[in-house]
Design a protein around this motif. Structure first.
Motif, mmCIF file in Angstrom:
data_model
loop_
_atom_site.group_PDB
_atom_site.id
_atom_site.type_symbol
_atom_site.label_atom_id
_atom_site.label_comp_id
_atom_site.label_asym_id
_atom_site.label_seq_id
_atom_site.Cartn_x
_atom_site.Cartn_y
_atom_site.Cartn_z
ATOM 1 N N LEU A 73 -1.315 5.300 -22.486
ATOM 2 C CA LEU A 73 -1.814 5.727 -21.316
ATOM 3 C C LEU A 73 -2.725 5.032 -21.017
ATOM 4 N N LEU A 74 -2.669 5.167 -19.104
ATOM 5 C CA LEU A 74 -4.168 4.411 -18.203
ATOM 6 C C LEU A 74 -3.849 6.162 -16.992
ATOM 7 N N PRO A 75 -5.255 5.887 -16.447
ATOM 8 C CA PRO A 75 -5.641 6.468 -15.689
ATOM 9 C C PRO A 75 -4.411 5.856 -14.129
ATOM 10 N N GLN A 76 -4.180 7.479 -13.063
ATOM 11 C CA GLN A 76 -3.682 6.899 -11.860
ATOM 12 C C GLN A 76 -4.621 5.729 -10.799
ATOM 13 N N ALA A 77 -4.472 5.233 -10.485
ATOM 14 C CA ALA A 77 -5.456 4.817 -9.110
ATOM 15 C C ALA A 77 -5.609 5.559 -7.868
ATOM 16 N N GLU A 78 -7.169 5.072 -7.565
ATOM 17 C CA GLU A 78 -7.496 6.032 -6.036
ATOM 18 C C GLU A 78 -6.406 5.619 -5.315
ATOM 19 N N GLY A 79 -6.447 6.889 -4.362
ATOM 20 C CA GLY A 79 -5.636 6.714 -3.210
ATOM 21 C C GLY A 79 -4.740 8.499 -2.946
ATOM 22 N N ASP A 80 -3.906 7.925 -1.363
ATOM 23 C CA ASP A 80 -2.295 8.993 -1.810
ATOM 24 C C ASP A 80 -1.485 9.547 -2.720
ATOM 25 N N LEU A 81 -0.557 9.466 -2.810
ATOM 26 C CA LEU A 81 0.464 9.681 -4.071
ATOM 27 C C LEU A 81 1.019 7.966 -3.829
ATOM 28 N N GLY A 82 1.296 7.749 -3.139
ATOM 29 C CA GLY A 82 1.967 6.603 -2.613
ATOM 30 C C GLY A 82 1.098 5.490 -2.716
ATOM 31 N N GLN A 83 -0.190 5.240 -2.836
ATOM 32 C CA GLN A 83 -0.606 4.113 -3.321
ATOM 33 C C GLN A 83 -0.685 4.422 -4.748
ATOM 34 N N ARG A 84 -0.868 5.262 -5.473
ATOM 35 C CA ARG A 84 -1.108 5.773 -6.385
ATOM 36 C C ARG A 84 0.040 5.308 -7.429
#
Length: 149
Positions: A73-84
């Motif tokens: 498990l890893l948290p999603q990155a910041e940003g919009d869906l494309g960036q994540r």
């Protein structure tokens, strides 16, 4: 490698809640997550692929661990869906994968053979469209940030 973009099925946090009621929508989201995870596990097992669940919000790690036992498990990155999604692909390729598949957690009825075909296809990118005009899975041979912009 296979990635799953997901979030915990919390009350009040699902779009269908307006029509179904919060309790039913939450249970439906939980079922979709469980079924999509099982689908991804089946494909990962046959493809000998690593699997990582990318969750949001970042503080949902313990909750997601209970919902997705055995997953990294890893948290999603910041940003919009494309960036994540781009960051998720970077992480999947960092495992040494030569092909990465990213699946949304609300696609429990995808045929496993379709996901396997996406992983095996020689194209640089394979997109599995959704009926709403978007897509429910995407496979890449290498990072293609412009595709996700």
């Amino acid at each position: 490698a296979i990635g799953l973009m997901c979030k915990p099925p919390r009350l009040g946090k699902t779009r269908p809640a307006a029509g179904l009621g919060q309790g039913t929508a939450s249970r439906l989201a939980a079922a979709f997550l469980a079924d999509t995870a099982a689908l991804a596990e089946e494909v990962a097992l046959r493809a000998h692929a690593d699997r990582i669940a990318f969750h949001t919000p970042a503080d949902a790690g313990a909750e997601m661990s209970a919902l997705l036992p055995g997953w990294r498990l890893l948290p999603q990155a910041e940003g919009d869906l494309g960036q994540r999604m781009g960051a998720a692909f970077e992480t999947l390729f960092a495992t040494g994968a030569t092909k990465a598949l990213l699946i949304g957690a609300d696609a429990p009825t995808l045929p496993p053979a379709l996901l396997e075909l996406a992983l095996a296809h020689p194209a640089e990118a394979v997109v599995i469209p959704a009926l709403d005009g978007g897509y429910c899975a995407i496979a890449l041979r290498r990072s293609l940030p412009a595709l996700l912009d």
